[in-house]
Design a protein around this motif. Structure first.
Motif, mmCIF file in Angstrom:
data_model
loop_
_atom_site.group_PDB
_atom_site.id
_atom_site.type_symbol
_atom_site.label_atom_id
_atom_site.label_comp_id
_atom_site.label_asym_id
_atom_site.label_seq_id
_atom_site.Cartn_x
_atom_site.Cartn_y
_atom_site.Cartn_z
ATOM 1 N N THR A 1 0.818 -1.215 0.000
ATOM 2 C CA THR A 1 0.000 0.000 0.000
ATOM 3 C C THR A 1 0.852 1.266 0.000
ATOM 4 N N GLN B 1 -6.588 9.203 -1.592
ATOM 5 C CA GLN B 1 -7.170 8.448 -0.481
ATOM 6 C C GLN B 1 -8.567 7.951 -0.831
ATOM 7 N N PRO C 1 -8.677 2.939 -3.287
ATOM 8 C CA PRO C 1 -9.443 1.720 -2.973
ATOM 9 C C PRO C 1 -10.351 1.273 -4.116
ATOM 10 N N TYR D 1 -7.330 -0.333 -6.733
ATOM 11 C CA TYR D 1 -6.603 -1.505 -6.252
ATOM 12 C C TYR D 1 -7.399 -2.203 -5.147
ATOM 13 N N GLU D 2 -6.995 -3.409 -4.831
ATOM 14 C CA GLU D 2 -7.633 -4.162 -3.742
ATOM 15 C C GLU D 2 -7.042 -3.720 -2.412
ATOM 16 N N ILE D 3 -7.342 -2.468 -2.066
ATOM 17 C CA ILE D 3 -6.845 -1.873 -0.825
ATOM 18 C C ILE D 3 -8.044 -1.455 0.015
ATOM 19 N N GLU D 4 -8.050 -1.868 1.274
ATOM 20 C CA GLU D 4 -9.116 -1.464 2.172
ATOM 21 C C GLU D 4 -8.877 -0.023 2.638
ATOM 22 N N PRO D 5 -9.933 0.812 2.675
ATOM 23 C CA PRO D 5 -9.766 2.198 3.142
ATOM 24 C C PRO D 5 -9.099 2.291 4.513
ATOM 25 N N ASP D 6 -9.416 1.360 5.406
ATOM 26 C CA ASP D 6 -8.812 1.387 6.746
ATOM 27 C C ASP D 6 -7.318 1.091 6.705
ATOM 28 N N GLU D 7 -6.861 0.377 5.670
ATOM 29 C CA GLU D 7 -5.435 0.110 5.497
ATOM 30 C C GLU D 7 -4.732 1.316 4.879
ATOM 31 N N LYS E 1 -5.655 4.618 5.171
ATOM 32 C CA LYS E 1 -5.661 5.831 5.995
ATOM 33 C C LYS E 1 -4.356 6.048 6.757
#
Length: 247
Positions: A43, A73, A77, A80-86, A88
């Protein structure tokens, strides 16, 4: 219409050259990953690289970077396969670095802008392909590196990857590309590097070795391989243990 031989090997990616230089075994495991093994998403790397590619003007660089970080920000998400909580905490960490990045890069933007970002390059003749981070003014290839810069010059891996891109650009534009750039945004640095014939020749030799590995030849693990933090460490050690039992 061009007919492509289905048995013909796909071109070697410049990305693969970088993997090979870290450890030749990474090519073997990357090949397995392309056949179904999951890939870990970095990330922080994606965020910083995307931020650098978002630079489009030379005035008020710090403000420009902060605006782009806020936009990324929300957008990354979705891409890509990125969680918003990851994402931040990575954004908060990078936000604290923006002032230093802007201060370092402000006087070097003429090297980077105007540019073409994420340029796809391909050569049947060379058997190479790649996606160049940035095609800088003067037709120079430029790489974005999210890690630390060496004390002087650029890392060997970056020099050879620049040589690979110079081969592709030289063939495309029918002219020799003898210089490239490497961007180290965390230190606010843009370094110019000479590209020599010996580097281009080594790229072609590595290309041939990578083709052999992709045909199924598991290479020996180098003594200086960076195993400690390697993402393929578990599967590599498993295969090494199995080979020891067999032979």
């Amino acid at each position: 219409m061009v007919c492509i031989d289905p048995l013909m090997q796909p071109p070697v990616r410049i990305y693969d050259i970088g993997l090979y230089l870290r450890c030749p075994r990474l090519i073997f495991f990357e090949n397995l990953r392309n056949k179904g093994m999951p890939r870990k998403i970095d990330t922080k790397h994606i965020l910083l690289r995307s931020l650098m590619l978002s630079i489009s003007r030379k005035d008020d660089l710090e403000g420009h970077l902060r605006e782009n970080l806020s936009r990324l920000q929300e957008e990354l998400p979705l891409v890509y396969e990125i969680e918003p909580d990851e994402l931040k905490p990575a954004c908060r960490e990078l936000e604290g670095e923006i002032a230093g990045i802007a201060l370092g890069l402000a006087g070097q933007l003429n090297l980077l802008l105007p540019c073409q970002a994420e340029v796809d390059l391909f050569s049947d003749k060379l058997g190479l392909s790649g996606r160049l981070d940035r095609l800088a003014p003067g037709g120079m290839p430029s790489l974005i590196r999210t890690g630390k810069a060496p004390q002087d010059g650029i890392w060997k891996k970056d020099r050879l990857m620049l040589a690979g891109y110079s081969l592709l650009l030289s063939e495309k534009h029918r002219t020799h590309i003898n210089q490239g750039l490497v961007e180290y945004p965390r230190q606010g640095l843009v370094r110019t590097a000479e590209i020599h014939g010996v580097d281009r020749a080594r790229v072609l030799r590595i290309r041939d070795r990578i083709k052999q590995i992709k045909e199924g030849q598991l290479p020996d693990r180098p003594e200086d391989a960076p195993c400690e933090n390697c993402e393929a460490r578990v599967i590599c050690e498993t295969r090494h243990s199995l080979a020891s039992r067999l032979f």
